[in-house]
Design a protein around this motif. Structure first.
Motif, PDB file in Angstrom:
ATOM      1  N   MET A 354       0.812  -1.093   0.063  1.00 56.14           N
ATOM      2  CA  MET A 354       0.022   0.026  -0.154  1.00 56.14           C
ATOM      3  C   MET A 354       0.813   1.194   0.126  1.00 56.14           C
ATOM      4  O   MET A 354       0.560   2.231  -0.720  1.00 56.14           O
ATOM      5  N   GLU A 355       1.902   1.218   0.801  1.00 59.99           N
ATOM      6  CA  GLU A 355       2.616   2.351   0.891  1.00 59.99           C
ATOM      7  C   GLU A 355       3.396   2.708  -0.715  1.00 59.99           C
ATOM      8  O   GLU A 355       3.204   3.981  -0.957  1.00 59.99           O
ATOM      9  N   ASN A 356       3.912   1.741  -1.213  1.00 60.18           N
ATOM     10  CA  ASN A 356       4.356   1.921  -2.764  1.00 60.18           C
ATOM     11  C   ASN A 356       3.289   2.582  -3.595  1.00 60.18           C
ATOM     12  O   ASN A 356       3.498   3.471  -4.383  1.00 60.18           O
ATOM     13  N   ALA A 357       2.217   1.794  -3.387  1.00 60.91           N
ATOM     14  CA  ALA A 357       1.023   2.212  -4.593  1.00 60.91           C
ATOM     15  C   ALA A 357       0.565   3.667  -4.141  1.00 60.91           C
ATOM     16  O   ALA A 357       0.249   4.517  -4.874  1.00 60.91           O
ATOM     17  N   ALA A 358       0.562   4.007  -2.790  1.00 61.52           N
ATOM     18  CA  ALA A 358       0.138   5.272  -2.463  1.00 61.52           C
ATOM     19  C   ALA A 358       0.912   6.501  -2.901  1.00 61.52           C
ATOM     20  O   ALA A 358       0.335   7.479  -3.268  1.00 61.52           O
ATOM     21  N   ARG A 359       2.154   6.128  -3.108  1.00 62.46           N
ATOM     22  CA  ARG A 359       3.072   7.061  -3.650  1.00 62.46           C
ATOM     23  C   ARG A 359       2.557   7.432  -4.988  1.00 62.46           C
ATOM     24  O   ARG A 359       2.805   8.693  -5.594  1.00 62.46           O
ATOM     25  N   ILE A 360       2.192   6.586  -5.926  1.00 62.83           N
ATOM     26  CA  ILE A 360       2.084   6.810  -7.278  1.00 62.83           C
ATOM     27  C   ILE A 360       0.369   6.988  -7.638  1.00 62.83           C
ATOM     28  O   ILE A 360       0.070   8.039  -8.348  1.00 62.83           O
ATOM     29  N   MET A 361      -0.340   6.616  -6.675  1.00 59.59           N
ATOM     30  CA  MET A 361      -1.849   6.931  -6.863  1.00 59.59           C
ATOM     31  C   MET A 361      -2.297   7.266  -5.651  1.00 59.59           C
ATOM     32  O   MET A 361      -3.164   6.370  -4.652  1.00 59.59           O
ATOM     33  N   PRO A 362      -2.158   8.473  -5.051  1.00 58.58           N
ATOM     34  CA  PRO A 362      -2.682   9.006  -3.910  1.00 58.58           C
ATOM     35  C   PRO A 362      -3.952   9.050  -3.576  1.00 58.58           C
ATOM     36  O   PRO A 362      -4.797   9.011  -2.719  1.00 58.58           O
ATOM     37  N   GLU A 363      -4.746   8.977  -4.982  1.00 53.87           N
ATOM     38  CA  GLU A 363      -6.216   9.259  -4.890  1.00 53.87           C
ATOM     39  C   GLU A 363      -6.968   7.719  -4.563  1.00 53.87           C
ATOM     40  O   GLU A 363      -8.135   7.918  -4.430  1.00 53.87           O
ATOM     41  N   ILE A 364      -6.381   6.724  -4.470  1.00 56.62           N
ATOM     42  CA  ILE A 364      -7.009   5.439  -3.926  1.00 56.62           C
ATOM     43  C   ILE A 364      -6.690   5.447  -2.576  1.00 56.62           C
ATOM     44  O   ILE A 364      -5.890   5.634  -1.746  1.00 56.62           O
ATOM     45  N   ARG A 365      -8.249   5.031  -1.840  1.00 59.48           N
ATOM     46  CA  ARG A 365      -8.215   4.968  -0.550  1.00 59.48           C
ATOM     47  C   ARG A 365      -7.662   3.968  -0.062  1.00 59.48           C
ATOM     48  O   ARG A 365      -7.929   2.873  -0.305  1.00 59.48           O
ATOM     49  N   MET A 366      -6.822   3.874   0.865  1.00 58.58           N
ATOM     50  CA  MET A 366      -6.138   2.516   1.301  1.00 58.58           C
ATOM     51  C   MET A 366      -6.821   2.157   2.556  1.00 58.58           C
ATOM     52  O   MET A 366      -6.991   2.982   3.368  1.00 58.58           O
ATOM     53  N   CYS A 367      -6.985   0.808   2.813  1.00 61.05           N
ATOM     54  CA  CYS A 367      -8.092   0.705   4.112  1.00 61.05           C
ATOM     55  C   CYS A 367      -7.011  -0.237   4.833  1.00 61.05           C
ATOM     56  O   CYS A 367      -6.052  -0.998   4.304  1.00 61.05           O
ATOM     57  N   LYS A 368      -7.469  -0.530   6.081  1.00 62.08           N
ATOM     58  CA  LYS A 368      -6.414  -1.304   7.065  1.00 62.08           C
ATOM     59  C   LYS A 368      -6.655  -2.822   6.913  1.00 62.08           C
ATOM     60  O   LYS A 368      -5.639  -3.434   7.373  1.00 62.08           O
ATOM     61  N   ASP A 369      -7.878  -2.973   6.614  1.00 65.14           N
ATOM     62  CA  ASP A 369      -7.766  -4.588   6.229  1.00 65.14           C
ATOM     63  C   ASP A 369      -9.121  -4.913   5.218  1.00 65.14           C
ATOM     64  O   ASP A 369      -9.750  -3.943   4.813  1.00 65.14           O
ATOM     65  N   PRO A 370      -9.200  -6.248   4.943  1.00 67.33           N
ATOM     66  CA  PRO A 370     -10.326  -6.465   3.867  1.00 67.33           C
ATOM     67  C   PRO A 370     -11.532  -6.254   4.140  1.00 67.33           C
ATOM     68  O   PRO A 370     -12.586  -6.022   3.314  1.00 67.33           O
ATOM     69  N   TYR A 371     -11.916  -6.000   5.652  1.00 67.98           N
ATOM     70  CA  TYR A 371     -13.277  -5.838   6.125  1.00 67.98           C
ATOM     71  C   TYR A 371     -13.741  -4.335   5.933  1.00 67.98           C
ATOM     72  O   TYR A 371     -14.690  -3.988   5.504  1.00 67.98           O
TER      73      TYR A 371
END
Ligand code: UDX
Ligand code: UDX
Length: 450
Positions: A354-371
């Motif tokens: 998630m950390e790597n992806a957030a750098r490239i696509m900050p507009e994706i909301r990262m979630c703490k778990d699958p739920y």
């Protein structure tokens, strides 16, 4: 014990350095990135790779592995220098050899005794000769050296295990004595050693990666046909795989191949062929099919969830495959971009990427778990086949979703079970069992038995 310098501490370089030091050699791992080197000295690794941290720290403590930014220090006692710098894609699929050139020039400027230079990076056929030419033209005093190609076949996520248990070691050189010396270094790995000329060794790497990518595109094409005709590609792959001429590996249909190697290597091989006036038809088809896989995911999402405007879609997994935090050429990024283009909001969960992806696509909301990911979404797309996704509380996920649409881009779930849980489920190429198309009506078709 041999003295080795490894240039570049990315995936390939760091695993190579850790592996050779673990075999009892003294290794100087060199990188021009000061921050990476300082972090490594503190025990912080630039990449996530299972088991690597432990091997690095063990060998640092034993005094067999150290890190430097200085070529003079790195090459001081070295008998072997591995080049493992990145070879990213330039324009048109041509490999960008800037870093290899810099490494070769720096080697020539710093070497003090005879040296075997071994190229690990994936480079266009002919690069070994070019590296030899650079070193020869830049040497300040006449010192003997040889260039050997030793392509890496490591898979991210199991790179250390692959280093220690290789299927084969390929060595190419015009200097048989140098190739034999490098073969000696690899003897403890007890794998078959193929010794050939430089260009052939370089070609073996491209041909191997292109063949594996072809297998994936082949099974994806079969998956497409399975969907239309009501067959199950997973069972087709198993049935085919028992034939030893085919083999079961690399027949997982899904959203296509990504990562730092297959996409760029297939493109680079096609480019090399075109430059020579050859028409790489098969490679072109392999690449076209792979791109279509990402579009196919969007089609599945749209056909289940309807119009994507105002919808919210969850991506289960971001890494280009499991057991890595690498998102280079990750299908997830394309899929997220296409979903957003169509007006959907995208959120995601991945155990480590998630950390790597957030750098490239900050507009994706990262979630703490699958739920948290599932809560209130209109469709869930399985993008990466992480083991931890295989045992989720899917009944809870189904209840949390606004619409229980599940697109299983890696075929990790059983279609019948997913239906039982109340999902609107789509696997890849699972025509009949997955209920994608249902068994097509054969009635009305021409009876070919007569
Ligand atoms: C490798 C191979 O080199 C590439 O050819 C193959 O196709 C994929 O894997 P990788 O190890 O993944 O590349 O590269 P990367 O993680 O980008 O690491 C390269 C390292 O080399 C970086 O740490 C970079 O700082 C270093 N580097 C780069 C140098 O030390 N010197 C340079 O001149 C350039
Ligand atoms: C690859 C090669 O396997 C390795 O030998 C080479 O040195 C570097 O490139 P890597 O990119 O780490 O390794 O991963 P790999 O496991 O080969 O998977 C590549 C991509 O293909 C991933 O996106 C994976 O999900 C996909 N894949 C793999 C499939 O879609 N189906 C399969 O059956 C296998």
């Amino acid at each position: 014990m041999k003295e080795i310098c490894v240039i570049g501490v990315g995936y390939v370089g760091l695993v190579t350095a850790a592996g050779f030091s673990d075999l009892g050699n003294r290794v100087m791992a060199l990188d021009i990135n000061q921050e990476r080197v300082e972090n490594l000295r503190k025990g912080i690794l630039p990449i996530y790779e299972p088991g690597l941290e432990e091997v690095v720290s063990r060998n640092v403590k034993a005094g067999r592995l150290s890190f430097t930014t200085s070529y003079a220090e790195g090459l001081k006692n070295a008998e072997f220098a591995f080049i493992a710098v990145g070879t990213p894609e330039g324009g048109d699929g041509e490999a960008d050899l800037r870093y290899v050139r810099e490494a070769a020039e720096s080697i020539a400027g710093a070497m003090q005794q005879p040296l075997v230079v071994i190229n690990k990076s994936t480079v266009p056929v002919g690069t070994g000769d070019w590296v030899a030419e650079i070193i020869r033209s830049r040497l300040s005093k006449p010192l003997p050296f040889s260039v050997v190609s030793c392509p890496e076949f490591l898979r991210e996520g199991s790179a250390l295990a692959d280093f220690l248990n290789p299927s084969r070691t390929v060595l190419g050189s015009m200097d048989r004595e140098a190739a034999d010396k490098v073969a000696q270094l690899h003897l403890p790995l007890r794998a078959p050693i193929v010794i050939t000329d430089l260009r052939t060794a370089e070609m073996i790497k491209y041909a191997s990666n292109a063949f594996l990518a072809t297998k994936i595109s082949f099974i994806n094409e079969i998956a497409n046909i399975c969907e239309a005709l009501g067959a199950d590609v997973k069972e087709v792959a198993s049935g085919m795989g028992y034939d030893p001429r085919i083999g079961r590996q690399f027949l997982e249909a899904g959203i296509g191949y990504g990562g730092s190697c297959f996409p760029k290597d297939v493109k680079a091989l096609a480019y090399m062929a075109s430059v020579q006036g050859r028409n790489p038809q098969l490679l072109q088809a392999v690449m076209d099919i792979n791109e279509d896989r990402r579009r196919m995911v969007i089609e599945h999402v749209e056909s289940l969830a309807g119009k994507l405007e105002q919808s919210e879609i969850g991506l289960l997994g971001l890494a280009f495959k499991s057991n890595t935090d690498d998102i280079r050429e990750a299908p997830a990024l394309w899929i997220a971009a296409m979903l957003r283009e169509r007006g959907a909001k995208v959120r995601a969960y991945d155990p480590v990427a998630m950390e790597n992806a957030a750098r490239i696509m900050p507009e994706i909301r990262m979630c703490k778990d699958p739920y948290e990911l599932a809560d209130g979404i209109d469709a869930l797309v399985v993008v990466t086949d992480w083991n931890e996704f295989k045992q989720l509380d899917l009944s809870r996920i189904q209840k949390l979703m606004r619409k229980p649409n599940l697109i299983d881009g890696r075929n990790i779930y059983e279609p019948a079970e997913m239906k039982r849980l109340g999902f609107h489920y789509r696997g890849i190429g699972r025509g009949y069992n997955g209920g994608n198309a249902g068994a097509p009506a054969l009635a009305g078709k021409k009876d070919r038995t007569r």
